[in-house]
Design an enzyme around this catalytic site. Sequence first.
Site: not given
Ligand code: UD1
Length: 434
Positions: A22-23, A117, A122, A307, A399
Amino acid sequence: MEKYIIRGGKPLYGSVDISGAKNAAVAIIPAALMVDGVCRLENIPQISDADMLLTILEHLGARVKMINKNTMEIDCTHVRYTDAPYDLMRKIRASYYLIGAMLGRFGAAKTTMPGGCNFGVRPIDQHIKGMTALGAEVEVAGGFVYAETQDGRLHGSRIYLDKVSVGATMNIIIAASMAKGRTIIENAAREPHIVDLANFLNSMGADVRGAGTDTVKINGVDSLHGGTYTIIPDQIEAGTYMAAAAAAGGEVRIGNVIPRHLESITAKLREMGVTVIEGEDSIIVRRSGPIRRINVKTMPYPGFPTDMQPQIVSALCLANGTSVITEGVFDNRYKYVNELRKMGAQIQVDGRTAVIEGIEKYSGAPVAACDLRAGAAMVIAGLCAEGETQVEDVHYIERGYENFVGKLRGLGADIVYVSDPDEPEQTLKNVNIG
Ligand code: UD1
């Protein structure tokens, strides 16, 4: 109302094949926007997040042709710069990849803030930091993201991520692959889907190096050409069936996996007293004895994936002793615990820590899927429970899991999908598909 009805207490036996990741798919589909020509994508999982992204591309002018249920041809030759459809965009987290892809293709983007989610706040500040470093002017206002470049093109730059972010790493890779000059991302995330995105882009003519390490170097190219690409198997879907087999007991062969991507999950299941046998592209999970208590901390790859946290919690509720879980990635990823408690789970949560006292058995109850992986955890609990469990809000689960009900039924689980609670058996879905 759509729900799953599970009559639990049966161990799982048989074989299940894992779908595309998925990701990876939710980044590769938006990245296809930058390709001039036909992109044939194989092993796209049949899940609603992928469907929504394909619809968004069509809205932007892409021609999407379904070859079979997991193979699509996407032709973005005639896409035009227009606003992305907001109603769809705000439903999925991965819509943030449209920012990078539209900037790469058009030098401008207007999208909604992403949905997805809810694990607490986030933010996308690291995505914005990256796009800004590449020369875009980015503004977030009224739930929208506006991004523009001065001369219609991004320019390579050096970017240090303050957080190890999967989304920001992938978004910057997408955008930078068509920037002018060289981009270096430091403190990059290393998940398998990041490598898959880089492999996809490279097969379309991009020059991305170092994906899978914490330093990714991208030499921007002027255009990307069409080609064929096969998406990797889903690490988390595989892990979910591993956790399900560990929790419910029995013996399950999980096919079409990359065992290396599952190492942290395999290690933890072995600590729990579960037998895991790795093959070349398959894995066998067997449990007949008791589940041993363990501690788990979630971390970016190659650590134990966040996840997989709800699914492992679901299994550990049945362990013989006290387990401690530390959520190392998100602030608020325990909302589902209330639902598990309805089934008898003994879990105390304090901030990012959950303490689980093992119980002998779950008892079936009506529960809700709070989000995608939490929904999978509810299903796992239901498979182990005495009596009937009804899981509501299964649209979250759909999803990200292709044919979840059908695959579990193939392992002998007593689970049905119902859309009319009064006539459960008449509205079976996902049973004999694929
Ligand atoms: C992606 C995945 C999700 C998974 C996560 C961590 C997708 C669509 N989703 O989510 O399934 O749980 O990786 O493996 O691929 N953060 C910030 N600022 C940012 C971005 C992230 O502070 O600009 C923080 C987030 O709040 C979190 C951490 O960094 O605490 C990691 O988030 P991130 O790896 O970016 O997760 P997602 O890309 O949202």
